[in-house]
Design an enzyme around this catalytic site. Sequence first.
Site, PDB file in Angstrom:
ATOM      1  N   CYS A 127       1.052  -1.673   0.176  1.00  0.00           N
ATOM      2  CA  CYS A 127       0.107   0.140   0.082  1.00  0.00           C
ATOM      3  C   CYS A 127       0.796   1.086  -0.297  1.00  0.00           C
ATOM      4  CB  CYS A 127      -1.052  -0.211   1.241  1.00  0.00           C
ATOM      5  SG  CYS A 127      -1.190  -0.800   2.575  1.00  0.00           S
TER       6      CYS A 127
ATOM      7  N   ARG B 110      16.181   1.945   0.291  1.00  0.00           N
ATOM      8  CA  ARG B 110      15.882   0.744  -0.622  1.00  0.00           C
ATOM      9  C   ARG B 110      14.917  -1.070   0.421  1.00  0.00           C
ATOM     10  NH1 ARG B 110      20.588  -1.043  -3.011  1.00  0.00           N
ATOM     11  NH2 ARG B 110      20.574   0.780  -4.448  1.00  0.00           N
ATOM     12  N   SER B 111      14.338  -0.267   1.627  1.00  0.00           N
ATOM     13  CA  SER B 111      13.970  -1.408   2.308  1.00  0.00           C
ATOM     14  C   SER B 111      12.762  -2.333   1.500  1.00  0.00           C
ATOM     15  CB  SER B 111      13.291  -0.736   2.995  1.00  0.00           C
ATOM     16  OG  SER B 111      11.923  -0.200   2.969  1.00  0.00           O
TER      17      SER B 111
ATOM     18  N   ASP C 147      20.405   3.755  -1.817  1.00  0.00           N
ATOM     19  CA  ASP C 147      20.603   3.596  -0.545  1.00  0.00           C
ATOM     20  C   ASP C 147      21.621   4.039   0.238  1.00  0.00           C
ATOM     21  OD1 ASP C 147      19.134   2.233   1.880  1.00  0.00           O
ATOM     22  OD2 ASP C 147      19.711   1.151   1.507  1.00  0.00           O
ATOM     23  N   ILE C 148      22.183   3.461   1.718  1.00  0.00           N
ATOM     24  CA  ILE C 148      23.619   4.334   2.402  1.00  0.00           C
ATOM     25  C   ILE C 148      24.520   3.900   1.802  1.00  0.00           C
ATOM     26  CG2 ILE C 148      24.582   3.766   3.924  1.00  0.00           C
ATOM     27  CD1 ILE C 148      22.320   4.034   5.688  1.00  0.00           C
TER      28      ILE C 148
END
Lengths: 357, 357
Positions: free
Chosen positions: B180, B215-216, B238-239
């Site tokens: 969602c 980028r989870s 991302d990191i």
Amino acid sequence: MAAEETSGKGLLIKSDTVAEAFHNEVKSGLASCSRPPKLVGILASSSAPSRSYATFTKKQCEDLGFQFVLKTTGAAESPDLGEGEGVEEAIIEANEDETVDGIMVYYPIFNVQQDGYLQQVVSPLKDVEGLNVKFHYNLYHNIRFIKPGSLLAAEPSRIATALSSSDEVPPGTVKSILPCTPLAVVKCLEHVGVYNTLLKYGDRAYGKTITVVNRSEVVGRPLAALLSNDGARVFSVDIDSVQEYTKRPQTESTQARKYHPHHIVHSCSKTLQECLALSDVVITAVPSASYKVKTDWLKDGCVCVNVSSEKNFEKDVREKASIYIPAVGKVTILMLLRNLLRLRQYQDVLRQDSEQR
Amino acid sequence: MAAEETSGKGLLIKSDTVAEAFHNEVKSGLASCSRPPKLVGILASSSAPSRSYATFTKKQCEDLGFQFVLKTTGAAESPDLGEGEGVEEAIIEANEDETVDGIMVYYPIFNVQQDGYLQQVVSPLKDVEGLNVKFHYNLYHNIRFIKPGSLLAAEPSRIATALSSSDEVPPGTVKSILPCTPLAVVKCLEHVGVYNTLLKYGDRAYGKTITVVNRSEVVGRPLAALLSNDGARVFSVDIDSVQEYTKRPQTESTQARKYHPHHIVHSCSKTLQECLALSDVVITAVPSASYKVKTDWLKDGCVCVNVSSEKNFEKDVREKASIYIPAVGKVTILMLLRNLLRLRQYQDVLRQDSEQR
């Protein structure tokens, strides 16, 4: 079993000794196969430990007569490619390739989340490492058997009819697959007598207190669950918390004590030092060279098992430990091959079953 | 759409405006239900943001006429209980309860690995958040439809016969469920005209360059995949790395350019600053109060969307951004309810289908 070094008080048990007991089982399983099972290893990162573990797997497989194909992709294939590039495609190709019986992927590749996703992309029917959620769910709920049809990806309603059922395995089911590293630890503990064979199957670690240092989803948490399902009281220790896993929660009166069909988990206010003081067995799987369990804190005569590729115990661990197992890698590979033979058998069962329709 | 504040140059679009467009859809979906769908929220941690998000969900659901039941367990229930204690049991109970149509769990509870396991324990038929690997797999492979029977847990061979198929949806299938939060971002981008409705469905972000910071597995990676499946060129930052997601990899000659049916991922040597300089849209989801995207680095006139509960853009973001959406929470809830209505429909289809047999 014999001491293989004389320094220190405790016995040093190398995992070769434990692995040996499974050579025959795996070899006779292999002999009954129409063709040697084929394991595909997928290496997608530039990590040196992953590459050497891949070389180790290949050698172990081939020594035992299994076919092993190493598929490299991403940074393992070329410095021009990114870490993990193409790994999902390689997994899907191996899932679909009917000549491939088992798949193992060398983690870590991305981060734990994305690696967790990849673990679920591997077909459960080829998941020799036992990392699929179906298997983990069964482990956490002490469900030891599974309908092979439930391992098919899509719309299966097949109930295996060709299964030879035994007293142990309920009809229509096969043994669930256990993750190979935690299972290897259990086999080591059986080997050194921590599991009492006089007790009934499924409760043979009853009476033992065990500390497991690390609570990852790949080793520590499934291991704590396995051991407590088998009756042990387990302290699961991680960086930020201690939990207790047990089938027999402590209550005021012995009579009122509820016995659970599978372990339950409680948070626990004990420190690592307090846990170790109570523990008959200490198992570590901390991926850090600097992490050491203090020998001073160990209960005299305990069994120590190091699962990490680093040494998590101090040099003098055998001054307190009665038995020290410094590594479990060779047993892990045998458990992996045992899983491979089982999955191959389950695939056959499903094939026969669909032909009969 | 109108500017809701006058300071700065760019438009400030609040997510209410975007959410409004879905109120009617959700309300008419609700009207066609025999009883109000029931959503169970499971809160198992002592985290204050989780509790306030639970309160927010409850209010939003009830305002729209949905039934919402909050089930607390673990540290959310009592200070004597550990973080997450009983959460898996609560999920299983909700899976099995026929009066429950949808389940949402307030993460984080444990660590990303163990939370990832729990996400897979939620029945895909009640997974309103779209976190099941079946849905993620479809998203990453740009597979937009799914056979409802494949969402059943065990031995299903049911092919839905009661489905009303349309030109868009192939017979025997239904729409796959999208996570969602990423979906809410897409709806916001559609609302502000980043998606071009003149282009064909499935390629409406073609020509847009988008940077996604984070980028989870829950937000950043599925979002990058969604946007690139819809035709955008996406930098996923991302990191420790930058990746490029695209259906149209760059090649020397335009003629030789391969068009992919779904996005592919390449590692990318650009810095964040270089990515931002190229980006028409910048989306951030960094769970840290100190992380800020430098306004100086933004391309003049870009669209900025903040998904994090913290403010990831500097105060003067609208000096460069033409449109700034500071939060997407209200749209997320509507997407969740839309998922709930769909899953309820899929459950009905499966029920009818099994009664016909």
